[in-house]
Design a protein around this motif. Structure first.
Motif, short mmCIF file in Angstrom:
data_model
loop_
_atom_site.label_atom_id
_atom_site.label_comp_id
_atom_site.label_asym_id
_atom_site.label_seq_id
_atom_site.Cartn_x
_atom_site.Cartn_y
_atom_site.Cartn_z
N ASP A 23 16.38 -10.58 10.18
CA ASP A 23 15.19 -9.94 10.74
C ASP A 23 14.53 -9.08 9.67
OD1 ASP A 23 13.29 -8.50 12.13
OD2 ASP A 23 14.61 -8.01 13.82
N LEU A 24 13.33 -9.49 9.26
CA LEU A 24 12.63 -8.76 8.20
C LEU A 24 12.36 -7.30 8.56
CD1 LEU A 24 10.05 -11.36 6.82
CD2 LEU A 24 11.74 -10.12 5.48
N SER A 25 12.16 -7.04 9.83
CA SER A 25 11.83 -5.66 10.23
C SER A 25 12.98 -4.70 9.92
CB SER A 25 11.49 -5.61 11.72
OG SER A 25 12.63 -5.93 12.52
N LEU A 26 14.20 -5.24 9.89
CA LEU A 26 15.36 -4.39 9.61
C LEU A 26 15.41 -3.95 8.16
CD1 LEU A 26 18.12 -6.26 11.67
CD2 LEU A 26 16.77 -4.26 12.33
N PHE A 27 14.63 -4.62 7.31
CA PHE A 27 14.63 -4.27 5.89
C PHE A 27 13.54 -3.26 5.55
CE2 PHE A 27 13.87 -5.35 1.29
CZ PHE A 27 15.09 -4.87 0.82
N GLN A 28 12.68 -2.91 6.51
CA GLN A 28 11.59 -1.99 6.21
C GLN A 28 12.07 -0.67 5.64
OE1 GLN A 28 8.26 -2.81 6.25
NE2 GLN A 28 8.12 -0.86 5.14
N PRO A 29 13.16 -0.08 6.16
CA PRO A 29 13.64 1.16 5.52
C PRO A 29 14.03 0.95 4.05
CG PRO A 29 14.62 0.90 7.69
CD PRO A 29 13.92 -0.38 7.39
N GLY A 30 14.52 -0.25 3.73
CA GLY A 30 14.85 -0.55 2.34
C GLY A 30 13.61 -0.61 1.48
N ILE A 31 12.54 -1.23 2.01
CA ILE A 31 11.27 -1.28 1.28
C ILE A 31 10.77 0.14 1.02
CG2 ILE A 31 8.85 -1.96 1.44
CD1 ILE A 31 9.78 -4.41 3.03
N ASP A 32 10.81 0.96 2.07
CA ASP A 32 10.33 2.35 1.94
C ASP A 32 11.13 3.09 0.87
OD1 ASP A 32 8.59 1.77 4.00
OD2 ASP A 32 9.85 2.68 5.55
N TRP A 33 12.45 2.87 0.85
CA TRP A 33 13.30 3.57 -0.13
C TRP A 33 12.94 3.14 -1.54
CZ3 TRP A 33 16.70 2.43 -3.99
CH2 TRP A 33 17.55 3.45 -4.42
N ILE A 34 12.78 1.83 -1.74
CA ILE A 34 12.44 1.33 -3.08
C ILE A 34 11.12 1.93 -3.55
CG2 ILE A 34 11.77 -0.73 -4.39
CD1 ILE A 34 13.73 -2.31 -2.60
N GLU A 35 10.13 1.93 -2.68
CA GLU A 35 8.81 2.43 -3.08
C GLU A 35 8.84 3.93 -3.35
OE1 GLU A 35 5.85 -0.90 -1.12
OE2 GLU A 35 6.14 0.98 -0.03
N GLN A 36 9.60 4.68 -2.53
CA GLN A 36 9.68 6.12 -2.74
C GLN A 36 10.47 6.45 -4.00
OE1 GLN A 36 11.34 7.54 0.96
NE2 GLN A 36 9.53 6.88 2.14
N ARG A 37 11.54 5.69 -4.23
CA ARG A 37 12.41 5.98 -5.37
C ARG A 37 11.74 5.62 -6.70
NH1 ARG A 37 17.99 6.98 -6.32
NH2 ARG A 37 18.17 7.19 -8.58
N THR A 38 10.97 4.52 -6.71
CA THR A 38 10.40 4.02 -7.97
C THR A 38 8.93 4.37 -8.15
OG1 THR A 38 9.70 1.89 -7.03
CG2 THR A 38 11.97 2.04 -7.85
N GLY A 39 8.25 4.67 -7.05
CA GLY A 39 6.80 4.89 -7.14
C GLY A 39 6.03 3.61 -7.37
N LYS A 40 6.65 2.48 -7.10
CA LYS A 40 6.01 1.18 -7.31
C LYS A 40 6.07 0.38 -6.02
CE LYS A 40 7.71 1.22 -12.10
NZ LYS A 40 6.44 1.40 -12.83
N LYS A 41 5.14 -0.56 -5.87
CA LYS A 41 4.96 -1.29 -4.62
C LYS A 41 5.93 -2.47 -4.52
CE LYS A 41 1.44 -3.78 -1.95
NZ LYS A 41 1.75 -3.05 -0.70
N VAL A 42 6.45 -2.69 -3.32
CA VAL A 42 7.12 -3.95 -3.00
C VAL A 42 6.04 -4.91 -2.51
CG1 VAL A 42 8.82 -5.10 -1.54
CG2 VAL A 42 9.31 -2.82 -2.46
N GLN A 84 5.09 -1.00 -17.48
CA GLN A 84 4.59 -2.37 -17.41
C GLN A 84 4.88 -3.00 -16.05
OE1 GLN A 84 6.40 -3.36 -21.69
NE2 GLN A 84 5.33 -5.13 -20.86
N ILE A 85 5.98 -2.59 -15.43
CA ILE A 85 6.39 -3.17 -14.15
C ILE A 85 5.60 -2.50 -13.04
CG2 ILE A 85 8.30 -3.48 -12.54
CD1 ILE A 85 10.17 -3.55 -14.99
N ARG A 86 4.79 -3.31 -12.34
CA ARG A 86 3.87 -2.75 -11.34
C ARG A 86 4.42 -2.81 -9.92
NH1 ARG A 86 -1.12 -2.66 -13.94
NH2 ARG A 86 -1.82 -1.42 -12.16
N GLY A 87 5.45 -3.62 -9.74
CA GLY A 87 6.01 -3.72 -8.40
C GLY A 87 7.04 -4.83 -8.33
N PHE A 88 7.46 -5.15 -7.10
CA PHE A 88 8.63 -6.00 -6.92
C PHE A 88 8.40 -7.07 -5.85
CE2 PHE A 88 9.68 -1.48 -7.47
CZ PHE A 88 10.20 -1.52 -8.77
#
Length: 503
Positions: free
Chosen positions: A204-223, A192-196
């Motif tokens: 700096d938002l750019s410093l969080f991009q690796p975190g976004i990538d990790w979440i999407e790879q780990r869960t298969g769902k979109k940030v 049911q959960i499609r993303g976050f």
């Protein structure tokens, strides 16, 4: 047959992670795109409530969301409201009317009845709108409560609503919040959960991009987005957690004047004072530990869900003596709703509305006494104060009758019906006053009048105040969300017929 509105659900990894703010933003964004939008929260737990045009009671957060959606609030948007009166018990407001007082155990025995009522309320909303934005409560993965869930994933499943999960990075552990939530629920609910949406980011938002990538790879769902912390506008808070454990505040002699609000244990409707926080030239602070009050230009006793219990707290902590000393020295005191009741001589509870039947001594600063009794008063109220028009709302169990010659305001209509009544009380020296009117400071002219009564008449109150200020804040919130959330990706979750209308 009328086509049912589409639904989108915003659930959370925990309490106070930002669900309400995200729903508010989406309500304004989609309303700006021409859709008939409505918020919906099946069950809310809060002592911050308001009144609809029909005279029904509902959570303030859903009233805020309705304002953002540019629709009139209706209790179908929040069919179940729990108003805590103790650590283990709440008053249950069902479809806008006080229904029962229940312990946690008793309440859970009523869950299926409440789920049926909530589904019916959602169905009514869906028949009159294009899009419903559902809000969850607390964490959607409380494994001990999920069997009785009526507000999170179970309601989203009933509504066939894709789910966006909100997590709060500011409190730390955002990756564990997201992955842990998914780990606690079965596979069909994970689907049911499609993303976050990651909320309250600093830096700096750019410093969080690796975190976004990790979440999407780990869960298969979109940030869907990362919302930075904002300070350039203010949205009403849903829960009193934002004013918990305030630090002692001592105004300096050369600083701007300060107004104190006593942070009562069962404080309600603290959002009454949001307009005062926006004023330039004075500061509004919450105080919890007894302290010297002489430096404050005014002290406010706010609403409370448990007047008698909080009166006992005032006496036990030393606040009672502080407040009486402040008044004796010429201080300005304002009581609103339960705070008004406290300023009187006695609060009588013959039927045990708040617990054991009995009588509690008030502060004795106003010549009134209160009798607590059902039914609950819930009205939108038009009034004037010395000829100045205002509109507020009343939510109280009980009646307080002041001497007419000392009443504070003239009441001209309640829930749209004309009347000739009065409300509130003004002490003989004009420094102590009380009223049942929530939303008192939504009117700029009323705010100016009260400030003048405290000696703060020089403070400027502009037109961007109360509802006008809130509406501007909804626009600023929408712009903030559009800049940081992939709205097109969220829109892609909606039915094709609705997507076509949004092109």
């Amino acid at each position: 047959m009328t086509q049912k509105a589409a639904c989108l659900a915003v659930l959370g990894t925990g309490s106070d992670v930002g669900k309400s703010v995200v729903v508010t933003a989406l309500c304004r964004i989609f309303a700006n795109r021409g859709l008939r939008v409505a918020p919906f929260k099946a069950q809310n737990m809060s002592n911050n409530s308001g009144v609809t045009p029909e005279g029904a009671e509902m959570g303030r957060a859903q009233i805020v969301q309705a304002e953002a959606a540019r629709v009139a609030p209706h209790c179908d948007m929040n069919p179940v409201l729990l108003k805590p009166v103790s650590d283990v018990g709440s008053q249950v407001v069902l479809n806008g009317v006080a229904w029962m007082d229940a312990s946690s155990q008793t309440f859970y025995g009523k869950k299926e009845v409440l789920f049926a009522e909530s589904k019916a309320a959602l169905d009514r909303l869906r028949s009159a709108h294009d899009l419903i934005i559902l809000e969850g409560a607390g964490s959607c993965a409380e494994v001990n409560l999920m069997a009785c869930d009526i507000v999170n994933l179970r309601m989203a499943a009933y509504a066939e609503a894709p789910v966006v999960l909100v997590a709060d990075i500011d409190r730390g552990g955002v990756f564990a919040q997201i992955v842990g939530t998914l780990a606690c629920i079965p596979a069909e609910q994970q689907a049911q959960i499609r993303g976050f949406v990651v909320n309250r980011f600093r830096g700096d938002l750019s410093l969080f991009q690796p975190g976004i990538d990790w979440i999407e790879q780990r869960t298969g769902k979109k940030v869907f987005g990362v919302l930075p912390w904002y300070k350039h506008f203010r949205i009403e808070a849903e829960d009193a957690v934002v004013i918990e454990s305030p630090r002692p505040f001592h105004p300096a002699a050369d600083s701007e004047p300060a107004i104190a609000v006593v942070r009562l244990p069962h404080i309600s409707n603290f959002t009454d004072f949001d307009p005062l926080t926006q004023l330039d030239g004075c500061r509004l602070v919450y105080v919890e530990q007894p302290q010297e009050l002489a430096p404050f230009r005014a002290v406010i006793l706010p609403g409370t869900k448990a007047t008698c219990a909080d009166l006992h707290w005032l006496a036990a902590t030393g606040w009672r003596d502080r407040l009486l000393g402040y008044a004796a020295a010429g201080g300005h005191l304002l009581g609103i709703c339960g705070g008004y009741q406290m300023l009187g001589t006695w609060v009588r509870d013959p039927d045990g509305i708040e617990g054991e039947p009995g009588t509690t001594a008030g502060l004795g600063l106003l010549p009134v006494e209160t009798v607590l009794k059902a039914p609950k008063t819930t009205t939108l109220t038009d009034f004037t104060w010395e000829g100045i028009a205002g509109r507020g709302y009343e939510i109280h169990m009980g009646r307080t009758d002041p001497p007419r010659e000392q009443s504070l305001v003239a009441v001209h209509a309640r829930n749209g019906e004309a009347c000739a009544d009065h409300d509130g009380c003004l002490g003989e020296d004009g420094r102590v006053m009380g009223t049942y009117m929530h939303g008192l400071f939504d009117s700029p002219a009323i705010t100016r009048r009260w400030l003048a009564s405290t000696g703060l008449g020089a403070i400027e109150v502009d037109r961007l105040h109360g509802p006008t200020a809130r509406d501007q804040a909804y626009e600023q919130l929408a712009a903030h969300a559009l800049a940081h959330i992939d709205i097109e990706a969220l829109t892609a979750l909606l039915p094709a017929s609705l997507r076509e209308r949004l092109r």
